[in-house]
Write an enzyme that holds these catalytic residues in place. Structure first.
Site, PDB file in Angstrom:
ATOM      1  N   SER A  31     -21.946 -19.336 -10.321  1.00  0.00           N
ATOM      2  CA  SER A  31     -20.219 -18.474 -11.428  1.00  0.00           C
ATOM      3  C   SER A  31     -20.180 -19.683 -12.538  1.00  0.00           C
ATOM      4  CB  SER A  31     -19.635 -18.030 -10.916  1.00  0.00           C
ATOM      5  OG  SER A  31     -18.672 -18.431  -9.735  1.00  0.00           O
TER       6      SER A  31
ATOM      7  N   GLN B 292     -16.894 -20.627 -13.858  1.00  0.00           N
ATOM      8  CA  GLN B 292     -16.289 -20.480 -12.654  1.00  0.00           C
ATOM      9  C   GLN B 292     -14.585 -22.781 -13.086  1.00  0.00           C
ATOM     10  OE1 GLN B 292     -17.086 -22.980  -8.559  1.00  0.00           O
ATOM     11  NE2 GLN B 292     -18.785 -21.691  -8.481  1.00  0.00           N
TER      12      GLN B 292
ATOM     13  N   HIS C 196     -11.219 -24.236 -11.363  1.00  0.00           N
ATOM     14  CA  HIS C 196     -10.663 -24.740 -10.032  1.00  0.00           C
ATOM     15  C   HIS C 196      -8.740 -25.090 -10.631  1.00  0.00           C
ATOM     16  CE1 HIS C 196     -14.974 -24.238  -7.180  1.00  0.00           C
ATOM     17  NE2 HIS C 196     -14.229 -25.410  -8.043  1.00  0.00           N
TER      18      HIS C 196
ATOM     19  N   LYS D 269      -8.926 -27.670  -5.795  1.00  0.00           N
ATOM     20  CA  LYS D 269     -10.592 -28.289  -5.400  1.00  0.00           C
ATOM     21  C   LYS D 269     -11.256 -28.476  -6.145  1.00  0.00           C
ATOM     22  CE  LYS D 269     -14.306 -24.704  -3.527  1.00  0.00           C
ATOM     23  NZ  LYS D 269     -14.809 -23.336  -4.276  1.00  0.00           N
TER      24      LYS D 269
ATOM     25  N   GLU E 184     -13.541 -31.587  -7.571  1.00  0.00           N
ATOM     26  CA  GLU E 184     -15.034 -31.470  -6.566  1.00  0.00           C
ATOM     27  C   GLU E 184     -16.194 -32.577  -7.479  1.00  0.00           C
ATOM     28  OE1 GLU E 184     -17.521 -27.749  -8.605  1.00  0.00           O
ATOM     29  OE2 GLU E 184     -15.972 -26.785  -6.181  1.00  0.00           O
TER      30      GLU E 184
ATOM     31  N   HIS F  90     -17.041 -24.885 -15.304  1.00  0.00           N
ATOM     32  CA  HIS F  90     -18.688 -25.821 -15.154  1.00  0.00           C
ATOM     33  C   HIS F  90     -19.425 -24.271 -13.817  1.00  0.00           C
ATOM     34  CE1 HIS F  90     -15.841 -26.303 -11.513  1.00  0.00           C
ATOM     35  NE2 HIS F  90     -16.905 -25.758 -11.314  1.00  0.00           N
TER      36      HIS F  90
ATOM     37  N   ARG G 299     -13.657 -16.895 -11.217  1.00  0.00           N
ATOM     38  CA  ARG G 299     -14.999 -16.969 -11.858  1.00  0.00           C
ATOM     39  C   ARG G 299     -14.463 -16.211 -13.480  1.00  0.00           C
ATOM     40  NH1 ARG G 299     -14.666 -16.231  -6.089  1.00  0.00           N
ATOM     41  NH2 ARG G 299     -16.286 -17.894  -5.427  1.00  0.00           N
TER      42      ARG G 299
ATOM     43  N   LYS H 218     -19.326 -11.525  -8.134  1.00  0.00           N
ATOM     44  CA  LYS H 218     -18.068 -11.655  -8.260  1.00  0.00           C
ATOM     45  C   LYS H 218     -16.407 -10.996  -9.095  1.00  0.00           C
ATOM     46  CE  LYS H 218     -19.759 -14.472  -4.192  1.00  0.00           C
ATOM     47  NZ  LYS H 218     -19.267 -15.936  -3.203  1.00  0.00           N
TER      48      LYS H 218
END
Length: 430
Positions: free
Chosen positions: A110, A112, A114, A137, A139, A279, A298, A304
């Protein structure tokens, strides 16, 4: 021997719709090669993720005892190290502050972002059923096969060129917003508040366009591309748009191809996604490391829940070439065959260790000096051994490792790695 500073752990596999199927997936390859207890290969199943860590949704276990890794670490806090125990409250309960993964991506994830820590606390307090913890989060994605992704906003002039060249895209943006953005795109610094506000207005307008508008425009766009009616200015996104629309028909996220950087990484190359950076991973196999959290906001390319207001509110609107997100490997003070990927967050760094024989030796050897916190390592190619302690001493020992096998390494442990043609990815926190 679970009191040892190095021991095998059992990761968990996750099957999501977007994963590669069967042995086409690195996740399935590693799970099958390492003989994960209870793993039975299904060639028709999408093996998306391999989790290594103490995350409660997929916790690792100690191979010899089947005990939860977190429980073992709580009983043996010296394996976490005093620095990590003092810095991270959850470490006292045996929880490692990072989650290490392998991802095998066939279908795009997706669109999204964070949240940062402060936003995560607010979201968790207001919507605990959706945002299940109060942590951030960040990453890092490190390619182990050719990998493609959308990451960060395009430079303003490039986005402006799409607005001018792609009528199906520009029709989603009200004329006043479009005109204001175009007036700033070539003259303002991308960091200027007015430029960021104009970019936010464009992104928000697109992501909140009515279903009747964007679905008809998307259908026209894909039909035009399939007929080969393509302008030079849009030729670089045609394949991506058609691919995304085939995976997510009628999804607003397809239009992010005109707003976000599209990057291709070769094995050994990496990107870092900080809080507030939009991203979506598109294809390939990667090592991923992140702070331990479930918080994802998202906006598209997903069945979702979409949270457009919080996503729009939380983005950085930093427009720049994709190099802004790259993490370049650099030589570490660990040896010539060791590369360090060190993103700007305290929760994790990752080493890539390549072990090959030289000078006629039967096996290659590398020594990693002690790291002040816990580590988790996975062998992605070859086989060999990890040894600790002075040779002949009562505290010495070793673990044999092969492709797909995962080990935990306790804080303060010097490790001698020996093998031939062996590649190990090694996540740690100090």
């Amino acid at each position: 021997m679970t009191t040892a500073p190095i021991f095998r752990i059992v990761p968990t596999t996750q099957k999501y719709d977007w994963g590669k199927k069967g042995l086409a997936s690195k996740v399935a390859q590693f799970a099958a090669a390492s003989k994960i207890p209870g793993f039975e290969l299904d060639e028709n199943a999408p093996y998306a993720e391999l989790w290594m860590g103490t995350h409660p949704s997929g916790p690792s276990r100690v191979l010899d005892t089947n005990e939860l890794l977190s429980a073992h670490l709580a009983k043996n806090p010296h394996l976490m190290g005093t620095q990590v125990l003092s810095k991270y409250e959850d470490a006292k309960a045996g929880n490692i502050p990072f989650l290490f993964k392998v991802l095998a991506i066939e279908k795009a994830l997706s669109i999204q972002t964070h949240p940062d820590k402060e936003t995560a606390k607010v979201l968790h307090r207001e919507k605990p059923d959706i945002y299940k913890d109060d942590n951030h989060k960040p990453e890092m994605a490190l390619a182990i096969t050719p990998f493609t992704a959308l990451c960060g906003f395009l430079p303003l002039p490039k986005l402006a060129s799409y607005i001018r060249a792609v009528p199906e895209f520009s029709s989603l943006i009200p004329p006043a917003i479009s005109a204001h953005f175009l007036s700033l795109a070539s003259t303002s610094s991308p960091d200027a508040p007015d430029a960021k506000a104009a970019l936010r207005d464009v992104f928000s307008a697109v992501m909140t366009a009515s279903d009747s508008l964007f679905k008809s425009e998307l259908a026209k766009l894909v039909d035009r591309y399939k007929k080969g009616e393509v302008k030079e200015e849009e030729s670089d996104v045609v394949e991506l748009v058609v691919r995304l629309e085939s995976q997510f028909p009628g999804d607003i996220g397809v239009f992010c191809a005109f707003m976000l950087n599209y990057v291709t990484l070769e094995p050994g190359e990496a990107i870092f996604l900080a809080a507030g950076e939009p991203h979506a991973y598109v294809s390939g196999d990667i090592m991923e490391c992140m702070a331990t959290s479930d918080n994802v906001i998202r906006a598209g390319l997903t069945p979702k829940l979409r949270d457009i207001p919080n996503l729009v509110a939380g983005l950085t609107y930093a427009a720049a070439p994709p190099a802004r997100h790259r993490v370049f490997a650099r030589a570490a003070a660990f040896g010539a065959a060791v590369d360090l990927y060190d993103p700007p967050v305290p929760e994790f760094s990752v080493l890539q260790v390549k072990v090959s024989s030289t000078g006629g030796e039967a096996v290659g050897r590398e020594t990693l000096p002690p790291i002040a916190g816990p580590s988790i390592a996975i062998v992605t190619e070859g086989s060999g051994s990890l040894r600790w302690g002075a040779q002949g001493s009562k505290d010495a020992g070793g673990v044999e490792v092969g492709t797909g096998q995962v080990v935990f390494v306790g804080a303060g442990t010097e490790v001698e790695i020996s093998g031939e043609g062996m590649i190990v990815y090694w996540a740690f926190v100090e």
